[in-house]
Design an enzyme around this catalytic site. Structure first.
Site, mmCIF file in Angstrom:
data_model
loop_
_atom_site.group_PDB
_atom_site.id
_atom_site.type_symbol
_atom_site.label_atom_id
_atom_site.label_comp_id
_atom_site.label_asym_id
_atom_site.label_seq_id
_atom_site.Cartn_x
_atom_site.Cartn_y
_atom_site.Cartn_z
ATOM 1 N N ASN A 168 -44.040 18.005 44.557
ATOM 2 C CA ASN A 168 -42.375 17.860 45.296
ATOM 3 C C ASN A 168 -41.789 19.064 46.035
ATOM 4 O O ASN A 168 -41.588 19.807 45.119
ATOM 5 C CB ASN A 168 -41.204 17.099 44.670
ATOM 6 C CG ASN A 168 -40.040 16.837 44.746
ATOM 7 O OD1 ASN A 168 -39.975 16.955 45.854
ATOM 8 N ND2 ASN A 168 -39.258 16.626 43.745
ATOM 9 N N LYS A 190 -39.200 19.074 47.650
ATOM 10 C CA LYS A 190 -37.437 19.557 47.792
ATOM 11 C C LYS A 190 -37.113 19.598 49.139
ATOM 12 O O LYS A 190 -38.551 18.869 50.165
ATOM 13 C CB LYS A 190 -37.227 20.038 46.750
ATOM 14 C CG LYS A 190 -37.256 19.938 45.248
ATOM 15 C CD LYS A 190 -36.988 19.916 44.309
ATOM 16 C CE LYS A 190 -37.285 19.582 43.315
ATOM 17 N NZ LYS A 190 -36.558 20.068 41.676
ATOM 18 N N HIS A 229 -35.237 10.685 40.950
ATOM 19 C CA HIS A 229 -35.225 12.674 40.733
ATOM 20 C C HIS A 229 -34.113 12.731 39.983
ATOM 21 O O HIS A 229 -32.839 12.171 40.830
ATOM 22 C CB HIS A 229 -36.023 13.379 41.894
ATOM 23 C CG HIS A 229 -36.380 14.611 41.753
ATOM 24 N ND1 HIS A 229 -35.227 15.336 41.328
ATOM 25 C CD2 HIS A 229 -37.339 15.526 41.449
ATOM 26 C CE1 HIS A 229 -35.621 16.733 40.829
ATOM 27 N NE2 HIS A 229 -37.160 16.108 40.679
ATOM 28 N N GLU A 232 -32.623 15.306 40.471
ATOM 29 C CA GLU A 232 -31.687 15.973 42.058
ATOM 30 C C GLU A 232 -30.657 14.708 42.454
ATOM 31 O O GLU A 232 -29.623 14.576 42.721
ATOM 32 C CB GLU A 232 -32.401 17.149 42.470
ATOM 33 C CG GLU A 232 -32.313 18.328 41.508
ATOM 34 C CD GLU A 232 -34.099 18.694 42.115
ATOM 35 O OE1 GLU A 232 -34.712 18.621 43.236
ATOM 36 O OE2 GLU A 232 -34.290 19.659 41.615
ATOM 37 N N GLU A 291 -39.378 14.094 33.615
ATOM 38 C CA GLU A 291 -39.158 15.488 33.925
ATOM 39 C C GLU A 291 -37.631 15.759 33.055
ATOM 40 O O GLU A 291 -36.230 15.573 33.655
ATOM 41 C CB GLU A 291 -38.718 15.807 34.999
ATOM 42 C CG GLU A 291 -39.882 15.456 36.339
ATOM 43 C CD GLU A 291 -39.543 16.119 37.349
ATOM 44 O OE1 GLU A 291 -40.103 16.949 38.172
ATOM 45 O OE2 GLU A 291 -38.557 15.739 38.615
ATOM 46 N N GLY A 340 -36.720 23.650 37.845
ATOM 47 C CA GLY A 340 -36.480 25.198 38.644
ATOM 48 C C GLY A 340 -36.081 26.408 37.167
ATOM 49 O O GLY A 340 -35.322 26.671 38.033
ATOM 50 N N SER A 354 -40.953 22.851 36.084
ATOM 51 C CA SER A 354 -41.896 24.576 35.440
ATOM 52 C C SER A 354 -42.823 24.398 35.382
ATOM 53 O O SER A 354 -43.932 25.891 34.280
ATOM 54 C CB SER A 354 -41.340 25.569 34.902
ATOM 55 O OG SER A 354 -39.242 25.049 34.913
HETATM 56 P P1 13P Z 1 -39.990 22.676 39.200
HETATM 57 O O1 13P Z 1 -41.580 22.891 39.379
HETATM 58 O O2 13P Z 1 -39.683 24.258 40.136
HETATM 59 O O3 13P Z 1 -39.023 22.914 37.864
HETATM 60 O O4 13P Z 1 -39.001 21.352 39.891
HETATM 61 C C1 13P Z 1 -39.919 19.880 39.109
HETATM 62 C C2 13P Z 1 -39.515 19.186 39.641
HETATM 63 O O5 13P Z 1 -38.400 18.513 39.558
HETATM 64 C C3 13P Z 1 -40.301 17.878 40.497
HETATM 65 O O6 13P Z 1 -39.728 17.182 40.527
#
Ligand code: 13P
Length: 247
Positions: free
Chosen positions: A11, A13, A91, A93, A163, A169, A208
């Site tokens: 992903n 983003k 997601h 976010e 997640e 992140g 992560s």
């Molecule tokens: P990170 O791997 O940067 O923690 O992000 C995970 C994520 O949100 C994947 O959709």
């Protein structure tokens, strides 16, 4: 993992570039398709470029509406017609920054499937919810929002990504045991609705994941690969993560 073929999904983003597409396309051809399915979720504006480079792709979200006056939204049927097969929905976010509710997410899930896309339903608890012992309650509610609207059979053509929000992140990965415990809870919950659907469903872990922790995470019985954020922007890391997923 049994008969379930792992998925490693990147992903991106709101990151990435045409250059990165070329680099990721080059490393992904080195990963055996027998071993795992490699999926890329670039920003929507890069979708055609990524598909032309030979990547199997999806969008990071789609509109819950079929078409119409929704400025700026992503139309699921158009995504499908470009040659993409997947979309993320829900997601964390999208939920936290853009206020998507469980109901919105269920509607997006429905629209994705109606348009021929496979939704990857993202679920997970915040740090505060985990500290209050509410992890299972939260993921149950997020899953049941879809099941109550569309039925358990709708999950047969989907993927789940667990997640934990506190692991996204932050560099704070759930331990393999913590992740496995929630994945098992999810599969057992779905099994109460339909054993066959639950057994066949791929449940990805995200938060992560990197090339140092992926192997142990993916070795857990109910973890069928990963949804990778930051590390999916680094071709060599992403390749190593893909190689640590074994079918
Ligand atoms: P990170 O791997 O940067 O923690 O992000 C995970 C994520 O949100 C994947 O959709």
């Amino acid at each position: 993992m049994g008969q379930r073929k792992p998925i490693v999904a990147g992903n991106w983003k709101m990151n990435g570039s045409c250059e990165l597409i070329k680099e990721i396309a080059a490393v992904s051809t080195q990963v055996s398709s027998e071993q795992c399915e490699v999926l890329i979720f670039p920003p929507a504006v890069l979708l055609s470029e990524a598909i032309s480079a030979g990547l199997t792709c999806g969008t990071q979200t789609v509109s819950e509406f079929e078409s119409g006056a929704y400025t700026g939204e992503i139309q699921a049927s158009l995504v499908k017609s470009l040659g993409a097969n997947y979309t993320l929905v829900g997601h964390s976010e999208r939920r936290s920054i853009y206020g998507e509710s469980d109901e919105d997410v269920a509607n997006k899930f429905a629209q994705a499937q109606q348009s021929g896309l496979t939704p990857i339903l993202c679920i997970g608890e915040t740090q505060a919810q985990r500290e209050q012992g509410k992890t299972e309650e939260v993921v149950k509610q997020q899953l049941e929002a879809v099941i109550k609207k569309l039925g358990i059979a709708s999950l047969a053509n989907s993927v789940i990504a667990y997640e934990p929000v506190w692991a996204i992140g932050t560099g704070l990965t759930a331990t393999p045991e913590q992740a496995q415990a929630t994945h098992k809870y999810i599969r057992d919950l779905l099994s109460d609705y339909d054993k066959h659907v639950a057994n066949a469903l791929r449940i990805l872990y995200g938060g992560s994941v990197n090339e140092s922790n992926s192997e142990l995470l993916f070795a857990q019985a109910d973890i069928d690969g990963g949804l990778i954020g930051g590390a999916s922007l680094k071709p060599q890391s992403f390749k190593a993560i893909c190689e640590s997923a074994k079918g």
